[in-house]
Design a protein around this motif. Structure first.
Motif, PDB file in Angstrom:
ATOM      1  N   LEU A  35       0.847  -1.178  -0.065  1.00 28.70           N
ATOM      2  CA  LEU A  35      -0.287  -0.050   0.100  1.00 28.70           C
ATOM      3  C   LEU A  35       0.853   1.183   0.029  1.00 28.70           C
ATOM      4  CD1 LEU A  35      -2.936  -0.917   2.343  1.00 28.70           C
ATOM      5  CD2 LEU A  35      -3.055  -1.049  -0.055  1.00 28.70           C
ATOM      6  N   ASP A  36       0.818   2.068  -0.952  1.00 23.06           N
ATOM      7  CA  ASP A  36       1.494   3.382  -1.064  1.00 23.06           C
ATOM      8  C   ASP A  36       0.508   4.461  -1.361  1.00 23.06           C
ATOM      9  OD1 ASP A  36       2.825   5.532  -2.923  1.00 23.06           O
ATOM     10  OD2 ASP A  36       4.331   4.101  -2.915  1.00 23.06           O
ATOM     11  N   ALA A  37       0.869   5.505  -0.379  1.00 23.15           N
ATOM     12  CA  ALA A  37       0.011   6.596  -0.522  1.00 23.15           C
ATOM     13  C   ALA A  37       0.896   8.010  -0.473  1.00 23.15           C
ATOM     14  CB  ALA A  37      -0.974   6.729   0.552  1.00 23.15           C
ATOM     15  N   SER A  38       0.572   9.037  -1.225  1.00 17.78           N
ATOM     16  CA  SER A  38       1.237  10.181  -1.303  1.00 17.78           C
ATOM     17  C   SER A  38       0.555  11.457  -1.509  1.00 17.78           C
ATOM     18  CB  SER A  38       2.550   9.835  -2.386  1.00 17.78           C
ATOM     19  OG  SER A  38       1.853   9.958  -3.594  1.00 17.78           O
ATOM     20  N   ILE A  39       0.970  12.546  -1.073  1.00 13.16           N
ATOM     21  CA  ILE A  39       0.456  13.849  -1.489  1.00 13.16           C
ATOM     22  C   ILE A  39       1.448  14.046  -2.775  1.00 13.16           C
ATOM     23  CG2 ILE A  39       0.538  16.256  -1.302  1.00 13.16           C
ATOM     24  CD1 ILE A  39      -1.701  14.594   0.366  1.00 13.16           C
ATOM     25  N   GLU A  62      -2.726  16.392  -5.305  1.00 11.20           N
ATOM     26  CA  GLU A  62      -3.787  15.189  -5.082  1.00 11.20           C
ATOM     27  C   GLU A  62      -3.297  14.317  -4.063  1.00 11.20           C
ATOM     28  OE1 GLU A  62      -4.268  12.641  -8.526  1.00 11.20           O
ATOM     29  OE2 GLU A  62      -2.445  13.449  -9.408  1.00 11.20           O
ATOM     30  N   LEU A  63      -4.103  13.282  -3.626  1.00  9.49           N
ATOM     31  CA  LEU A  63      -3.794  12.128  -2.812  1.00  9.49           C
ATOM     32  C   LEU A  63      -3.722  11.186  -3.941  1.00  9.49           C
ATOM     33  CD1 LEU A  63      -3.174  10.876   0.084  1.00  9.49           C
ATOM     34  CD2 LEU A  63      -5.391  10.324   0.106  1.00  9.49           C
ATOM     35  N   ALA A  64      -2.478  10.636  -4.036  1.00  4.87           N
ATOM     36  CA  ALA A  64      -2.190   9.672  -5.040  1.00  4.87           C
ATOM     37  C   ALA A  64      -1.723   8.141  -4.435  1.00  4.87           C
ATOM     38  CB  ALA A  64      -1.138  10.188  -6.032  1.00  4.87           C
ATOM     39  N   ASN A  65      -1.484   7.150  -5.267  1.00  2.00           N
ATOM     40  CA  ASN A  65      -1.059   6.128  -4.757  1.00  2.00           C
ATOM     41  C   ASN A  65      -0.017   5.497  -5.744  1.00  2.00           C
ATOM     42  OD1 ASN A  65      -2.299   3.703  -6.929  1.00  2.00           O
ATOM     43  ND2 ASN A  65      -3.867   5.298  -6.635  1.00  2.00           N
ATOM     44  N   SER A  66       0.661   4.555  -5.455  1.00  2.86           N
ATOM     45  CA  SER A  66       1.686   3.901  -6.243  1.00  2.86           C
ATOM     46  C   SER A  66       2.908   4.814  -6.887  1.00  2.86           C
ATOM     47  CB  SER A  66       1.146   3.185  -7.499  1.00  2.86           C
ATOM     48  OG  SER A  66       0.098   2.327  -6.901  1.00  2.86           O
ATOM     49  N   SER A 339      11.030   0.747   8.868  1.00  2.14           N
ATOM     50  CA  SER A 339      11.525  -0.877   9.116  1.00  2.14           C
ATOM     51  C   SER A 339      11.688  -1.648   7.952  1.00  2.14           C
ATOM     52  CB  SER A 339      10.248  -1.473   9.982  1.00  2.14           C
ATOM     53  OG  SER A 339       9.120  -1.515   9.079  1.00  2.14           O
ATOM     54  N   LYS A 340      11.492  -2.919   8.007  1.00  2.00           N
ATOM     55  CA  LYS A 340      11.800  -3.622   7.059  1.00  2.00           C
ATOM     56  C   LYS A 340      10.575  -3.709   5.960  1.00  2.00           C
ATOM     57  CE  LYS A 340      14.968  -7.457   8.871  1.00  2.00           C
ATOM     58  NZ  LYS A 340      14.964  -8.645   9.188  1.00  2.00           N
ATOM     59  N   ARG A 341       9.377  -3.104   6.347  1.00  2.00           N
ATOM     60  CA  ARG A 341       8.307  -3.223   5.370  1.00  2.00           C
ATOM     61  C   ARG A 341       7.722  -1.747   5.171  1.00  2.00           C
ATOM     62  NH1 ARG A 341       4.532  -7.819   8.313  1.00  2.00           N
ATOM     63  NH2 ARG A 341       6.258  -9.701   8.111  1.00  2.00           N
ATOM     64  N   THR A 342       8.195  -0.832   6.107  1.00  2.00           N
ATOM     65  CA  THR A 342       7.466   0.684   5.989  1.00  2.00           C
ATOM     66  C   THR A 342       8.714   1.752   5.886  1.00  2.00           C
ATOM     67  OG1 THR A 342       5.876  -0.086   7.535  1.00  2.00           O
ATOM     68  CG2 THR A 342       5.911   2.294   7.243  1.00  2.00           C
ATOM     69  N   ALA A 343       8.379   2.530   4.738  1.00  2.00           N
ATOM     70  CA  ALA A 343       9.147   3.419   4.407  1.00  2.00           C
ATOM     71  C   ALA A 343       8.570   4.915   4.128  1.00  2.00           C
ATOM     72  CB  ALA A 343      10.053   3.092   3.255  1.00  2.00           C
ATOM     73  N   LEU A 344       9.098   5.832   4.452  1.00  2.00           N
ATOM     74  CA  LEU A 344       8.928   7.300   3.838  1.00  2.00           C
ATOM     75  C   LEU A 344       9.845   7.666   2.660  1.00  2.00           C
ATOM     76  CD1 LEU A 344       8.621   9.094   7.331  1.00  2.00           C
ATOM     77  CD2 LEU A 344       6.744   8.188   6.145  1.00  2.00           C
ATOM     78  N   ILE A 384       4.414   7.445   1.868  1.00  2.00           N
ATOM     79  CA  ILE A 384       4.604   6.413   2.907  1.00  2.00           C
ATOM     80  C   ILE A 384       4.022   5.218   2.209  1.00  2.00           C
ATOM     81  CG2 ILE A 384       2.380   6.723   4.143  1.00  2.00           C
ATOM     82  CD1 ILE A 384       3.791   5.461   6.526  1.00  2.00           C
ATOM     83  N   ARG A 385       4.757   4.328   2.027  1.00  2.00           N
ATOM     84  CA  ARG A 385       4.762   3.005   1.820  1.00  2.00           C
ATOM     85  C   ARG A 385       4.831   1.807   2.591  1.00  2.00           C
ATOM     86  NH1 ARG A 385       9.530   1.852  -2.538  1.00  2.00           N
ATOM     87  NH2 ARG A 385      10.693   0.390  -0.978  1.00  2.00           N
TER      88      ARG A 385
END
Length: 388
Positions: A35-39, A62-66, A339-344, A384-385
């Motif tokens: 799941l990836d979300a961004s401004i 916009e609020l986007a993904n990917s 973490s191993k799964r989460t990144a900014l 963030i993803r």
């Protein structure tokens, strides 16, 4: 990514009783996703080619993904068949987590069934084309978000529009124990009706659109990874006119890891042409898009800095003195692993068009019109993803 070993009966239920017969205890089912979300913000400035002159600027936030990694939800499983062989499947669906509108309705990202062994892997279904795999592995931004290299963008015209996946494909992958050498080959069926005698009207489903043949070979050992890929796609087929449109693809990519930084470089060529069963007096000329990138990724603590410069030149092979449309792009980004799964992550990019090129980082599609040609395009992603 979460992996669960399950009992044969549970596996059969999860697969909706798609397979019959005895199942081995070594069967596994893996549920995974991103799941990836961004401004995201883009601004496109264009010259107004109307008699009034002037310029126009269009922007959107916009609020986007990917924008760092494609949002997805997938299932994959594997069963040990004994004797060093295994059967496997992979079903992967796109997800638009910013609005929830796209979910697991289709497995359009990947839908494959495989047989694996010491001979390598035989894979059938919908999958990435070899040229696209070669390109994406070279791009420091993996063809996502504002930083995506121009090497992969061909929206200068429908004749050169590129696709990343092939339906109805049969692919073979070399085994991984070849001293660093790797390779794959793919053939995708068009599934059209073939008729030996021309008639009017044409037979149902006579188009050959969708046929693809491609291959990728390379060498990866130590700090070096170099790969070359080629492909040929049938993008249009007119039975009555006797014309067939094809796009030929070629890619060369290289990465070299110096430990303190990894160097990326790649070149790409797309050529669109039309074959005629009955050549006309004025055939449609070929069109080509040549592009290249250089980039670097630099580890900094738990994060990584990414930077690229890419350039694309479009040639319609017209017999005139006009210079070829071209575009150049520079991008800079930083990804911080929580973490191993989460990144900014954060990325900024600027693109410049010349000689009538019409490529943008994003923004409203109507900017690319007969009267408005974008000269500069800027954009950023902050997001963030999370992988699971």
């Amino acid at each position: 990514m979460k992996k669960r070993s399950i009992a044969p009966a549970t596996l059969a239920l999860a697969l909706a009783l798609a397979a019959s017969g005895a199942a081995h205890a070594q069967s596994t089912l893996t549920i995974f996703g991103v799941l990836d979300a961004s401004i995201t913000s883009t601004t496109n400035r264009a010259q107004n080619l109307s008699p009034l002159g002037g310029s126009v600027s269009l922007s959107r936030t916009e609020l986007a993904n990917s924008r760092s990694a494609s949002s997805r939800l997938g299932f994959m499983g594997q069963e040990d068949l004994g004797g060093g062989m295994a059967a496997a499947f992979w079903l992967e669906a796109p997800v638009t987590n910013d609005d929830g509108a796209t979910g697991i309705a289709t497995f359009s990202r990947r839908s494959t069934l495989s047989l694996l062994g010491t001979f390598g892997e035989l894979r059938v279904g919908r999958d990435y084309m070899p040229v696209f795999v070669n390109d994406v592995l070279v791009d420091p931004f993996s063809f996502n978000g504002a930083g995506a290299a121009l090497t992969f963008i061909a929206n200068t015209g429908s004749r050169l529009d590129r696709v990343s996946r092939a339906n109805n494909s049969i692919a073979y992958f070399l085994p991984p124990n070849l001293g660093g050498f790797y390779g794959q080959a793919m053939y995708a069926l068009h599934e059209g009706t073939k008729q030996t005698l021309w008639t009017t009207p044409p037979p149902p489903n006579s188009t050959r659109t969708g046929r693809h043949i491609g291959a990728r070979f390379g060498y990866a050992k130590g700090p070096l990874d170099i790969g070359v890929a080629v492909g040929r796609s049938t993008t249009g087929d007119d039975y009555n006119a006797g014309t067939t449109d094809e796009v030929q693809l070629a890619s060369l990519g290289l990465t070299y890891d110096f430990n303190f930084a990894k160097f990326h470089a790649g070149v790409n060529r797309s050529k669109a042409g039309r074959d005629y069963a009955r050549p006309p007096a004025s055939p449609l000329p070929d069109a080509t898009l040549n592009s290249a990138l250089i980039g670097v990724t630099v580890p900094v603590g738990v994060g990584v800095i990414r930077a690229t410069y890419s350039r694309a030149v479009y040639d319609e092979h017209l017999n005139d003195s006009r210079p070829d449309p071209q575009a150049s792009k520079i991008a800079l980004g930083y990804l911080h692993n929580l973490s191993k799964r989460t990144a900014l992550y954060a990325t900024v990019a600027r693109l410049r068009n010349k000689n009538g090129a019409a490529i943008t980082i994003g923004g409203p599609a109507y900017l690319r019109s007969a009267s408005l040609v974008p000269t500069t395009s800027t954009g950023y992603d902050v997001g963030i993803r999370h992988a699971f």
